[in-house]
Scaffold this active site. Structure first.
Site, PDB file in Angstrom:
ATOM      1  N   GLU A 175       1.261  13.822   9.592  1.00  0.00           N
ATOM      2  CA  GLU A 175       2.249  13.103   8.768  1.00  0.00           C
ATOM      3  C   GLU A 175       2.667  13.984   7.603  1.00  0.00           C
ATOM      4  O   GLU A 175       1.828  14.649   6.982  1.00  0.00           O
ATOM      5  CB  GLU A 175       1.672  11.805   8.168  1.00  0.00           C
ATOM      6  CG  GLU A 175       1.489  10.683   9.149  1.00  0.00           C
ATOM      7  CD  GLU A 175       0.939   9.417   8.498  1.00  0.00           C
ATOM      8  OE1 GLU A 175       1.190   9.192   7.293  1.00  0.00           O
ATOM      9  OE2 GLU A 175       0.250   8.670   9.203  1.00  0.00           O
ATOM     10  N   HIS A 208      -4.927   2.480  12.980  1.00  0.00           N
ATOM     11  CA  HIS A 208      -4.102   2.758  11.797  1.00  0.00           C
ATOM     12  C   HIS A 208      -4.159   1.494  10.930  1.00  0.00           C
ATOM     13  O   HIS A 208      -3.143   0.825  10.698  1.00  0.00           O
ATOM     14  CB  HIS A 208      -2.677   3.121  12.228  1.00  0.00           C
ATOM     15  CG  HIS A 208      -1.906   3.917  11.209  1.00  0.00           C
ATOM     16  ND1 HIS A 208      -1.385   5.163  11.457  1.00  0.00           N
ATOM     17  CD2 HIS A 208      -1.546   3.641   9.930  1.00  0.00           C
ATOM     18  CE1 HIS A 208      -0.733   5.611  10.389  1.00  0.00           C
ATOM     19  NE2 HIS A 208      -0.821   4.697   9.442  1.00  0.00           N
TER      20      HIS A 208
END
Ligand code: FCB
Length: 461
Positions: free
Chosen positions: A355, A126
């Site tokens: 997300e 990430h």
């Protein structure tokens, strides 16, 4: 909207409900227990890089408070958590020796999740590349992809049997375009050609990692679901003019198809390649065969749509439902539109919304945060998601971004995405109204589907 809240859509009994975070945004402990620096540690120290001049040194101090944070997940009745591993915590310079103390932290986190019956969904990357690899050229270097595959294999060897899923990358579009295209993100390079070459190396690293992880899984007999997480949007023309329509097609090709075509069809989209011209990436023989291999799941992060206007200045989107604190248009229908289009274009594996969420001001008033706008945001996106499922898309789960307020990259701590408020001075966590709503929503889903199961059983007897 009220109807959505009182009469929510019904999802399948085995639908996964979770929350998401990422390592750099919450962990802090930037140099604890042998962790090496990452490109985000370095980037935060460049003057002007982060709006509030902050950094990830402490963040939410999750490294020391993970038990409390996992308790928060459990208290909401959630049984799935998506988080990422900081590569430089477990391999300080991105190649060479592993750091046992770093692996120990993730082992403790996995213990805490398992003890509360929460599935672990890990993202390997990430955005926090070990600085040691950046010093050797970072993602512009093809060899970084090989180092990434070694890291993926080692993590799978150690934790594969304890993970529900492993995603290689989070939003490679951002790593490439914001990290190398316009310098908004680490490592802060602004070079259009570099961004495109980096996107190819990220895809290549995904493919090499998938192969390496599959080999380890076979050897060890474990079976975490393996996939990738992409940020995606539908691209809508501002008007029905030929110029706007062409712009929307190009935007979709350069963002969504640029990653989806290599992953699912083994080539780059012709429209985008042509537009890139001399910046088209160098692709070695066999690269597409490495990149294009079966995925167990596709993670989709959805926040807003792309609104494409060729006018000067461009026409703004209507934003009928308003904008978030990030300035992003609230457009839930875009999630339906996007998923239906992907379903039509590609042979999709099960999709997870990895997300979705919003930033808002979230002022603490008398110890409470009444974030009604976030509740409406999530509820309307869940309704849009259900519409896509009803349209035939196989969606297996939803992870709300984010569990906690956290370090929102170049926006620093000013933008709050959590369903749990964090007071950074005291590190006190306070669940917002949205956390209670999500808890009740998930409980309601379970009660409804349990009822259905029982009813089906009744009929069978
Ligand atoms: C996504 C990132 C995530 C978070 C949200 C708001 O692009 O993956 O880390 O910053 O945006």
């Amino acid at each position: 909207m009220t109807d959505l809240l009182t009469n929510p859509p019904r999802f399948a009994a085995d639908f996964t409900w979770g929350v998401a975070t990422s390592a750099f945004q919450i962990e802090g402990a930037a140099s604890a227990d042998g962790k090496g620096p990452s490109i985000w540690d370095t980037f935060c120290r460049q003057s002007g890089a982060i709006t509030d001049d902050s950094n990830g040194d402490i963040a939410c101090d999750h490294y020391h408070r993970f038990e409390e944070d996992v308790d928060l997940i459990a208290a909401m009745g959630l049984r799935a958590y998506r988080f990422s591993m900081a590569w430089s915590r477990v391999q300080p310079s991105g190649s060479g020796p592993w750091n046992e103390a770093g692996f120990d932290f993730y082992a403790r986190l996995l213990d805490a999740l398992a003890a509360r019956g929460i599935e672990a969904h890990l993202t390997l990357y990430h955005w926090d590349l070990p600085q040691g690899l950046q010093d050797q050229g970072g993602w512009l270097e093809r060899t970084t992809a090989c180092h990434f595959a070694d890291y993926a294999a080692e993590v799978t060897r150690r934790f594969g049997h304890r993970l529900a899923s492993i995603a290689t990358h989070n939003e490679p579009w951002c790593s490439a375009n914001l990290g190398y295209g316009n310098a908004q993100f680490a490592p802060g390079v602004a070079d259009a050609g570099a961004a495109i070459q980096v996107s190819h190396h990220l895809l290549l690293s995904h493919g090499l990692a998938m192969t390496a992880m599959r080999a380890v899984c076979k050897q060890l007999g474990c079976s975490p679901k393996l996939g990738i997480v992409l940020n995606q949007w539908c691209a809508d023309p501002a008007t029905d003019s030929a110029a706007d329509i062409a712009l929307a097609a190009l935007e979709y090709a350069r963002s969504v198809e640029w990653f989806m075509d290599p992953l699912f069809k083994g080539h780059y989209p012709a429209l985008a390649l042509q537009a890139h011209g001399e910046h088209a990436p160098q692709v070695a023989d066999g690269d597409f065969a490495i990149i294009c291999q079966p995925l167990d799941f596709l993670g989709v992060n959805y926040y807003f749509r792309a609104w494409c206007s060729a006018a000067i200045p461009p026409l703004p989107p209507p934003a009928l439902l308003g904008r978030t604190a990030m300035g992003w248009e609230i457009y839930p229908q875009g999630l339906t539109e996007l998923l239906l289009k992907l379903h039509q274009q590609y042979a999709l594996p099960p999709v997870y919304i990895t997300e979705n969420g919003m930033a808002s001001a979230d002022l603490l008033r008398h110890g409470a945060i009444d974030d009604v706008e976030r509740i409406e945001f999530v509820a309307s996106h869940l309704a849009a998601l259900k519409a896509a499922i009803d349209g035939g898309v196989n969606v297996a789960g939803y992870f709300l971004w984010s569990l906690l307020d956290n370090f929102e990259w170049n926006s620093g701590y000013a933008k709050r995405f959590g369903i749990v408020h964090v007071d950074y001075a005291s590190q006190r966590r306070t669940p917002k109204a949205s956390a209670r709503w999500y808890r009740d929503f998930v409980a309601q889903q379970r009660a409804a589907t349990n009822g259905e199961d029982n009813h089906e059983n009744d009929e069978n007897h």
